[in-house]
Design an enzyme around this catalytic site. Sequence first.
Site, PDB file in Angstrom:
ATOM      1  CG  HIS A 263      63.519 -23.197  44.050  1.00 30.87           C
ATOM      2  ND1 HIS A 263      64.523 -22.649  44.815  1.00 30.87           N
ATOM      3  CD2 HIS A 263      63.008 -24.206  44.794  1.00 30.87           C
ATOM      4  CE1 HIS A 263      64.617 -23.301  45.958  1.00 30.87           C
ATOM      5  NE2 HIS A 263      63.707 -24.253  45.979  1.00 30.87           N
ATOM      6  CD  GLU A 264      59.762 -26.019  43.952  1.00 37.77           C
ATOM      7  OE1 GLU A 264      60.248 -27.134  44.214  1.00 37.77           O
ATOM      8  OE2 GLU A 264      59.655 -25.114  44.810  1.00 37.77           O
ATOM      9  CG  HIS A 267      64.010 -28.979  44.655  1.00 38.49           C
ATOM     10  ND1 HIS A 267      64.953 -29.343  45.591  1.00 38.49           N
ATOM     11  CD2 HIS A 267      63.489 -27.796  45.086  1.00 38.49           C
ATOM     12  CE1 HIS A 267      64.997 -28.395  46.544  1.00 38.49           C
ATOM     13  NE2 HIS A 267      64.133 -27.460  46.259  1.00 38.49           N
ATOM     14  CD  GLU A 302      66.133 -25.300  48.932  1.00 42.22           C
ATOM     15  OE1 GLU A 302      65.469 -26.376  48.890  1.00 42.22           O
ATOM     16  OE2 GLU A 302      65.670 -24.220  48.579  1.00 42.22           O
TER      17      GLU A 302
HETATM   18 ZN    ZN Z   1      63.640 -25.775  47.492  1.00 44.54          ZN
END
Ligand code: ZN
Length: 507
Positions: A263-264, A267, A302
Amino acid sequence: MSAYTEFAAYIAELNDLLCTLNLLTWDVRTQMPPAAAETRGQQMATLTRIVQERLASAELGRLLDRAEAEVRADAPDSYRVRAVRSVRDAYAISQRVPPALIGALAVQRAIGQRVWEEAKPANDFARFAPHLKTLLRLSRELADAIGYTDHPYDALLLQYEPDMNAARLTALFEALKAGILPLLRRITAAPAVDASFLYRHYPAAQQRAFGLEIAGKFGYDFQRGRVDASAHPFEISMTRQDVRMTTRYQENYLPGAIFGLFHETGHALYEQGIAPELTRTALASDFVGLYAVGGATFGVHESQSRLWENQIGRSRPFWHLHFDRLRDYFPTQLADVDVEQFYRAVNRVQPSLIRVEADEVTYNLHIMLRVELEMGLLDGRIDVDDLPALWRRKMSDYLGVAPETDTEGVLQDIHWSAGQFGTFPAYTIGNVLSAQFMHAARRAVAGLDDALAAGDYRPLRDWLAEKIHRHGRTFGLDELLLRVTGEEFAAAPYLAYLHQKYGELYP
Ligand code: ZN
């Protein structure tokens, strides 16, 4: 010196200050000795005040006037024009919001968080309630100061998701509910999936090694970043040259840290992919600490994390390729597990009380509940004292489970205690966008799924960088979507993704 150059130099310094604040924030959450909390708070408050003074200054007003005159002949979507417009929008808001209100909000946010930190474990909503009322009163004042036509929520969204408003979100949630609730009912009626092996002992060092290996394959550049541990995972950037991320290791639960890292990484790829010429400009994303007006922001960011975490990292082809490698790190723990069992376990759907542990199918229901409540709180339809009961009712309506305590209910998230009303929608917007972007990528990049199945992530990463990351905050959500996909914001591709994937997992 040209007017634009002068303007850009002023903004570059503001950007330096914001990146310095980010670095201090990173330090607070990863390295800072506990005794430094108070003096660090003072240092950060000082820097924040300087940033706000500079953003609202008459000098910036003059620089803006002159820069606007100079870029008038530029192409309307050039970086110069967009940078000036973005700062103009933020400047206009800064002129409408009284400094005393900003100060009062900062004080109440700090108090609210402190009280919440004690009230949550004590299951003591009554203790937190008066502070929540104060934060709501100040947030309504903030909304009035910023200005809106339909709903106070619209003004607060301007800080995070300027193209969105209460009416659009309500329509989005109705569409999602209509698609997700019947799917969830089918899933909960199906036999439960065995995921017990995910709770064996998985040493953190191996979790980290596997997570970093995948982050590198996705394209994370370790020369321009680093990875640490923290209680709450996050990504933070100090320009594209220094993009850091963290994860949280649970030795008795494997998925948390590795999917957290995927997830990160999503980003971080966004931040590392921003065009070098946007460094220290208002279009770099470090600038969103002010007002997110004018550029793609929380929801778009996101969408990138959700895309890499879920659309790629939780996909069947991904695990068919990488499961053996994971088992190299955990040969005994996964000795009796095959790849299909593993794929099913990490995609197990189970209605639960806690948002951050929710699966792809139930996650958006957690968000809907929160957004509906915060809209009602802001427009006065909902009273703070009724929140715990309303929370339970909505949980049981949407998810079929209800918390026995407020610790696991209305007190579970930090957001409201920090006076953040309007940040929750970004999570669902990100999910919806991730499907629209993935859909467009499949149309645009020939052989994309073959490349992904072979572990070649470059074609997808390059396409995302070219279409999305490179531009930083240049384009707002709607404009970016139209440029990248040719489509308007819509729930249909996301719902189709969920139905296809989970219809097959839970026939
Ligand atoms: Zn996030």
